[in-house]
Design an enzyme around this catalytic site. Structure first.
Site, mmCIF file in Angstrom:
data_model
loop_
_atom_site.group_PDB
_atom_site.id
_atom_site.type_symbol
_atom_site.label_atom_id
_atom_site.label_comp_id
_atom_site.label_asym_id
_atom_site.label_seq_id
_atom_site.Cartn_x
_atom_site.Cartn_y
_atom_site.Cartn_z
ATOM 1 N N HIS A 91 40.991 44.204 38.490
ATOM 2 C CA HIS A 91 41.752 43.359 39.404
ATOM 3 C C HIS A 91 42.696 44.228 40.229
ATOM 4 O O HIS A 91 42.810 45.430 40.003
ATOM 5 C CB HIS A 91 42.531 42.276 38.648
ATOM 6 C CG HIS A 91 43.555 42.816 37.697
ATOM 7 N ND1 HIS A 91 43.296 43.000 36.361
ATOM 8 C CD2 HIS A 91 44.831 43.229 37.887
ATOM 9 C CE1 HIS A 91 44.377 43.486 35.766
ATOM 10 N NE2 HIS A 91 45.319 43.644 36.680
ATOM 11 N N SER A 92 43.346 43.578 41.163
ATOM 12 C CA SER A 92 44.362 44.222 41.994
ATOM 13 C C SER A 92 45.590 43.323 41.990
ATOM 14 O O SER A 92 45.544 42.203 41.470
ATOM 15 C CB SER A 92 43.822 44.401 43.427
ATOM 16 O OG SER A 92 44.791 45.004 44.246
#
Length: 130
Positions: free
Chosen positions: A47-48
């Protein structure tokens, strides 16, 4: 995305690595967590964040971290407790290839906020305009 080797202090009693927020880590640390007991061949992260910056240190064992800014992917090997890796906001991060004894310490610039996460890679690329 940058890796830093911190100075090891110590003597016959053992080793010590000191890491200070807003000095060694380029932000005020608001959250600390660690990952351990991972399953073989099961990646973490993936994820970011919109705002959160993270600083990752394998304080025991080792793992690899692949950071992706939408243009290039770089894989780093975190295998010493004095090596820190900065993951900026809007950089996709995947932690993988954990040794069975790995403890990955993460220092974060923000408190936990689910709305700060980008969990879908296509959405991440759209946010970047790629």
């Amino acid at each position: 995305m940058s890796i830093t080797e911190h100075r090891i202090l110590g003597d016959h009693r053992g080793q010590l690595v000191a890491i200070e927020g807003q000095q060694d880590v380029p932000f005020e640390v608001k959250r600390v967590f660690f990952i351990y007991g991972t399953q073989p061949k099961v990646p973490r992260g993936q994820h970011s964040h919109h705002k959160t910056r993270q600083y990752l240190i394998a304080v025991n064992g080792s793992c690899k971290v692949t950071l992706d800014d939408g243009k290039q992917k770089i894989t780093y090997d975190l295998n010493h407790p004095n090596i820190g890796l900065l993951q900026d906001a809007l950089v996709w991060g995947t932690m993988h290839d954990f040794t069975s004894d790995c403890v990955l310490l993460v220092l974060a610039s923000e408190h936990y906020d689910e709305a700060d996460y980008i969990r879908n890679y296509d959405d991440f690329l759209k946010v970047l305009g790629v």
